[in-house]
Scaffold this active site. Structure first.
Site, PDB file in Angstrom:
ATOM      1  N   LYS A  56     -10.120  -1.528  10.403  1.00  0.00           N
ATOM      2  CA  LYS A  56     -10.335  -2.738   9.637  1.00  0.00           C
ATOM      3  C   LYS A  56     -10.864  -3.878  10.334  1.00  0.00           C
ATOM      4  CE  LYS A  56      -7.676  -0.694   6.297  1.00  0.00           C
ATOM      5  NZ  LYS A  56      -7.753  -0.128   5.152  1.00  0.00           N
ATOM      6  N   GLN A 111      -4.232  -5.168   6.808  1.00  0.00           N
ATOM      7  CA  GLN A 111      -5.188  -6.056   6.066  1.00  0.00           C
ATOM      8  C   GLN A 111      -5.414  -7.486   6.682  1.00  0.00           C
ATOM      9  OE1 GLN A 111      -7.573  -5.495   3.682  1.00  0.00           O
ATOM     10  NE2 GLN A 111      -6.908  -3.297   3.463  1.00  0.00           N
ATOM     11  N   CYS A 131      -4.672   2.265  -3.817  1.00  0.00           N
ATOM     12  CA  CYS A 131      -3.390   2.980  -3.182  1.00  0.00           C
ATOM     13  C   CYS A 131      -2.258   1.943  -3.275  1.00  0.00           C
ATOM     14  CB  CYS A 131      -3.746   3.230  -1.702  1.00  0.00           C
ATOM     15  SG  CYS A 131      -4.776   4.591  -1.371  1.00  0.00           S
ATOM     16  N   ASP A 152       3.188  -4.666   8.111  1.00  0.00           N
ATOM     17  CA  ASP A 152       2.217  -3.924   8.058  1.00  0.00           C
ATOM     18  C   ASP A 152       0.701  -4.877   8.124  1.00  0.00           C
ATOM     19  OD1 ASP A 152      -0.386  -2.673   7.169  1.00  0.00           O
ATOM     20  OD2 ASP A 152       0.556  -1.802   5.239  1.00  0.00           O
ATOM     21  N   HIS A 183       0.971  -1.224   0.012  1.00  0.00           N
ATOM     22  CA  HIS A 183       0.054  -0.284  -0.212  1.00  0.00           C
ATOM     23  C   HIS A 183       0.884   1.240   0.020  1.00  0.00           C
ATOM     24  CE1 HIS A 183      -2.814   2.992   1.813  1.00  0.00           C
ATOM     25  NE2 HIS A 183      -3.814   2.264   1.595  1.00  0.00           N
TER      26      HIS A 183
HETATM   27  C1  LIG Z   1      -2.191  -2.717   3.497  1.00  0.00           C
HETATM   28  C2  LIG Z   1      -2.645  -1.440   4.130  1.00  0.00           C
HETATM   29  N1  LIG Z   1      -1.494  -0.735   4.622  1.00  0.00           N
HETATM   30  C3  LIG Z   1      -1.921   0.558   5.157  1.00  0.00           C
HETATM   31  C4  LIG Z   1      -3.163   0.866   5.050  1.00  0.00           C
HETATM   32  C5  LIG Z   1      -3.331   2.248   5.644  1.00  0.00           C
HETATM   33  O1  LIG Z   1      -4.231   2.114   6.828  1.00  0.00           O
HETATM   34  P1  LIG Z   1      -4.952   3.476   7.286  1.00  0.00           P
HETATM   35  O2  LIG Z   1      -5.230   4.269   6.261  1.00  0.00           O
HETATM   36  O3  LIG Z   1      -5.642   3.102   8.420  1.00  0.00           O
HETATM   37  O4  LIG Z   1      -3.598   4.254   8.181  1.00  0.00           O
HETATM   38  C6  LIG Z   1      -3.990   0.339   4.331  1.00  0.00           C
HETATM   39  C7  LIG Z   1      -5.500   0.658   4.202  1.00  0.00           C
HETATM   40  O5  LIG Z   1      -6.223   0.468   3.596  1.00  0.00           O
HETATM   41  C8  LIG Z   1      -3.703  -1.017   3.890  1.00  0.00           C
HETATM   42  O6  LIG Z   1      -4.585  -1.828   3.302  1.00  0.00           O
END
Ligand SMILES: Cc1ncc(COP(=O)(O)O)c(C=O)c1O
Length: 405
Positions: free
Chosen positions: A225, A202, A363, A199, A122
């Site tokens: 999430k 997901q 993203c 991270d 992402h």
């Molecule tokens: C794999 C991953 N990393 C990071 C993020 C960013 O999360 P947040 O916008 O809640 O900070 C997302 C959000 O969709 C994501 O899917």
């Protein structure tokens, strides 16, 4: 507890609503999950009965709020199996957790150092590290992906060396749903002395991550999430790093003493938690984790696997439909396109039929560039989705395809 989908769906008030005259079919769970009544009640209870600032009040409301907030931290510690409760830091979400670690490493990295990312990330697990490289002169290397959405692990082996200081990879790809082999990634990074950030944005609604078993250095996620509210998340930071990394922001709460000559910092977690936090969000995050554990991660996995298998088989019967991310280790996300039809057009027609999916690059532009496409339609399923909702999706995609071909 036996899995009663009808009963579980009753926990989510939003699932009763209609969109454009049709029953809502919510399949955008990878963007954010819906909230059960238990979490909504927790938020209402906080603001109705014990809203107060925490950690610094002697009065009853402040103590109640502090106790509830710290109890939520303990819930997260137990859930993620952190060795110490102070290794659990509250953040505003995954993005802030990653930026916090990147900011700390800006004091550590030297121009000759290297850091490794995967092609499946992402943007929030790419951009902060690029900014870090610009600041420090360190080099960013990328583990490439295969056609099926898995990582080229043999190339990973060749990227690692004694200059590697940090590896950061998502547990599950948001765009494709692929589950990465993080155990191997962590083990190999540690063999060359590199730290690892995972991270988990997901992953945490599907999998119970055990940070001690993983032996990971940093693990980040977002409450929203996981059936919790937006604006709050968790950064697990191994104790050693809590001592090594400098504070992220300056302000109240993160200090031990302040004079105009010198400030000394509090120990972790407070060292990294400047200012008034999202108190209600933290407490509700704890309630969301309790809720998920009550359903049970085995039951969640089983239901989501059934939805994924059924939806994959049904969607593949549509002529011209192509699924991106076909590796066997995957969770309940289906990213697809139909022929040359633009994903946005399919998403718009689905919305008219009450079906919420996400369209675009999610993203994760490097993944779309790899497949040479502008984006995909992404249907992401949660344990509260039903087989009937998969049927509604398939029916609607067929209809949209007919209209747009
Ligand atoms: C794999 C991953 N990393 C990071 C993020 C960013 O999360 P947040 O916008 O809640 O900070 C997302 C959000 O969709 C994501 O899917």
């Amino acid at each position: 507890m036996s899995f009663d989908i009808k009963k579980i769906r009753e926990d989510f008030p939003i699932l009763k609503r209609k969109v454009n005259g049709a029953p809502l079919v919510y399949l955008d769970n990878a963007a954010t999950s819906q909230k059960p009544q238990q979490v909504i009640d927790c938020i209402v209870d906080y603001y109705s009965n014990y809203n107060a600032n925490i950690h610094r009040g002697v009065h009853t409301l402040s103590q109640e709020a502090t106790d509830a907030y710290e109890k939520a931290r303990k819930t997260l510690q137990q859930h993620f199996n952190a060795a110490q409760v102070h290794e659990v830091l509250f953040t505003s979400g995954t993005t802030e957790g990653i930026n916090l670690v990147a900011s700390g490493f800006s004091e550590i990295l030297k121009p000759e150092d290297e850091i490794i990312v995967s092609a499946l990330e992402h943007h929030s697990n790419i951009v902060p590290w690029q900014m870090l490289c610009e600041k420090t002169g360190a080099k960013l290397k990328v583990i490439p992906m295969c056609e099926d959405g898995s990582l080229q692990m043999d190339v990973y082996d060749t990227l690692l060396n004694d200059k590697t200081k940090l590896v950061f990879v998502n547990h599950i790809s948001n765009a494709l749903g692929i589950i990465n082999p993080i155990e191997t990634i962590i083990e190999k990074a540690h063999q060359v002395g590199a730290a690892v950030l995972i991270d988990g944005a997901q992953a945490c609604s599907h999998i119970k991550a055990d940070v001690q078993a993983l032996d990971v250095d940093f693990y980040v996620t977002s409450a929203h999430k996981m059936c919790g509210p937006t604006g709050v998340g968790m950064l697990y930071m191994k104790e050693d790093w809590g001592k090594k990394l400098p504070p992220y922001q300056g302000g109240g709460e993160m200090i031990a003493t302040v004079t105009f000559e010198k400030t000394t910092y509090a120990e972790m977690p407070h060292k990294f938690e400047a200012g008034t936090p999202n108190i209600c969000g933290g407490i509700a995050f704890g309630a969301a984790v309790d809720y998920l554990n009550e359903i049970g991660f085995d039951a969640i996995k089983k239901q989501e696997a059934a939805l994924l298998d059924y939806a994959t088989a049904q969607l593949l019967q549509i002529e011209g439909l192509k699924i991106y991310g076909t590796a066997s280790e995957k969770t309940s996300v289906i990213s697809f396109n139909v022929g040359e039809i633009h994903p946005y057009d399919i998403g718009t027609i689905l919305d008219k039929l009450g079906i919420a999916v996400r369209t675009g690059h999610h993203c994760a532009q490097p993944i779309m560039d790899f497949y040479c496409i502008p984006g995909t339609v992404r249907a992401s399923f949660a344990f509260y989705n039903s087989i009937e909702e998969v049927d509604a999706l398939v029916h609607a995609v067929k209809k949209a395809t007919m209209m747009l071909s």
